[in-house]
Design a protein around this motif. Structure first.
Motif, short mmCIF file in Angstrom:
data_model
loop_
_atom_site.label_atom_id
_atom_site.label_comp_id
_atom_site.label_asym_id
_atom_site.label_seq_id
_atom_site.Cartn_x
_atom_site.Cartn_y
_atom_site.Cartn_z
N ASN A 171 3.68 -0.50 -7.43
CA ASN A 171 3.74 0.91 -7.03
C ASN A 171 2.38 1.57 -6.90
OD1 ASN A 171 6.52 1.06 -6.81
ND2 ASN A 171 6.81 1.70 -8.93
N ARG A 172 1.44 1.22 -7.78
CA ARG A 172 0.17 1.96 -7.83
C ARG A 172 -0.59 1.97 -6.50
NH1 ARG A 172 -2.30 -0.49 -11.54
NH2 ARG A 172 -0.95 0.43 -13.10
N PRO A 173 -0.78 0.84 -5.81
CA PRO A 173 -1.51 0.90 -4.53
C PRO A 173 -0.81 1.81 -3.51
CG PRO A 173 -1.28 -1.37 -5.25
CD PRO A 173 -0.45 -0.54 -6.18
N ARG A 174 0.51 1.82 -3.54
CA ARG A 174 1.25 2.68 -2.62
C ARG A 174 1.05 4.14 -2.98
NH1 ARG A 174 6.39 1.01 -4.08
NH2 ARG A 174 7.38 2.23 -2.44
N LEU A 175 1.05 4.46 -4.27
CA LEU A 175 0.82 5.84 -4.71
C LEU A 175 -0.61 6.28 -4.40
CD1 LEU A 175 2.67 5.73 -8.14
CD2 LEU A 175 3.34 7.09 -6.15
N MET B 124 -1.48 11.95 -7.62
CA MET B 124 -2.49 11.43 -8.54
C MET B 124 -1.96 11.36 -9.98
SD MET B 124 -4.91 10.14 -7.03
CE MET B 124 -5.80 9.66 -8.50
N ILE B 125 -1.11 12.30 -10.36
CA ILE B 125 -0.48 12.24 -11.68
C ILE B 125 0.36 10.97 -11.78
CG2 ILE B 125 1.32 13.28 -13.14
CD1 ILE B 125 0.22 16.03 -12.22
N LEU B 126 1.09 10.67 -10.73
CA LEU B 126 1.92 9.46 -10.73
C LEU B 126 1.06 8.19 -10.78
CD1 LEU B 126 4.74 10.48 -8.25
CD2 LEU B 126 4.87 10.32 -10.74
N VAL B 127 -0.10 8.21 -10.15
CA VAL B 127 -1.02 7.06 -10.23
C VAL B 127 -1.44 6.86 -11.69
CG1 VAL B 127 -3.32 6.21 -9.62
CG2 VAL B 127 -1.85 7.21 -7.86
N LYS B 128 -1.85 7.96 -12.35
CA LYS B 128 -2.26 7.88 -13.76
C LYS B 128 -1.10 7.44 -14.64
CE LYS B 128 -6.44 9.99 -13.37
NZ LYS B 128 -7.70 9.45 -13.81
N GLU B 129 0.09 7.97 -14.37
CA GLU B 129 1.26 7.61 -15.16
C GLU B 129 1.61 6.13 -15.00
OE1 GLU B 129 2.89 9.34 -17.52
OE2 GLU B 129 1.44 10.94 -17.19
N SER B 130 1.37 5.59 -13.80
CA SER B 130 1.63 4.16 -13.60
C SER B 130 0.66 3.33 -14.43
CB SER B 130 1.56 3.78 -12.12
OG SER B 130 0.23 3.74 -11.66
N THR C 62 1.02 0.52 -21.60
CA THR C 62 1.92 0.46 -22.76
C THR C 62 2.73 -0.83 -22.75
OG1 THR C 62 3.58 1.80 -21.63
CG2 THR C 62 2.09 2.96 -23.09
N HIS C 63 3.19 -1.24 -21.58
CA HIS C 63 3.94 -2.50 -21.53
C HIS C 63 3.06 -3.70 -21.85
CE1 HIS C 63 7.97 -1.32 -20.36
NE2 HIS C 63 7.42 -0.39 -19.57
N LYS C 64 1.81 -3.68 -21.40
CA LYS C 64 0.88 -4.76 -21.75
C LYS C 64 0.62 -4.77 -23.26
CE LYS C 64 -1.77 -5.20 -17.47
NZ LYS C 64 -3.07 -4.92 -16.82
#
Length: 156
Positions: free
Chosen positions: A142-146, A89-95, A101-103
């Motif tokens: 990546n997000r849907p997979r995470l 879940m941390i990785l989902v939030k980080e994504s 930030t890129h947007k």
């Protein structure tokens, strides 16, 4: 000289947006909000496989790996040990943070058109925008997979 102004502007904006991304409380981030949710046409990230994302995503520079080694207390590593649902879940939030930030820097980079009112400013703004697009696509892939992994771990 205007090239230098654009370059310095983009550098400063990128650093400031990165720092804002680091300090935003993660509980403010809703991975299901309009900004981050998968749209039907994305087919839960599968659409990006048509762009051969698996081949090129690892070839792009990844600041998170370097930063997690330099400042591990404020920058989490992407490596998961065991089946840690909290880490997923941390990785989902980080994504979400990475995509946001890129947007943000992509949109703010368009200000170079105002700084350098000629084709030079337009060129820099467009190149900077296009430079950020692959990183946004990687997060959307990546997000849907995470999320699927996190849900699977929650059900264990």
């Amino acid at each position: 000289m205007k090239f230098l102004y654009c370059f310095l502007y983009l550098l400063i904006v990128s650093i400031v947006v990165f720092l804002i991304g680091r300090i935003i409380p993660r509980n403010w981030i809703n991975e299901n909000s309009f900004l981050f949710k998968s749209f039907k046409w994305e087919k839960k990230g599968k659409i990006y496989e048509k762009l051969k994302i698996k081949k090129w995503k690892t070839k792009l520079p990844d600041a998170s790996i370097l930063l997690s080694r330099i400042i591990p207390k404020i920058y989490p590593t992407k490596r998961m040990k065991n089946n840690d649902k909290e880490k997923a879940m941390i990785l989902v939030k980080e994504s979400c943070v990475a995509e946001g930030t890129h947007k943000a820097v992509s949109v703010l980079g368009l200000f170079c058109i105002y700084i350098w009112k000629s084709m030079g400013g337009v060129t820099i703004a467009v190149v900077f925008y296009l430079f950020n697009v692959p990183f946004i696509l990687i997060q959307r892939y990546n997000r849907p997979r995470l999320k699927k992994l996190a849900n699977k771990l929650n059900n264990c």
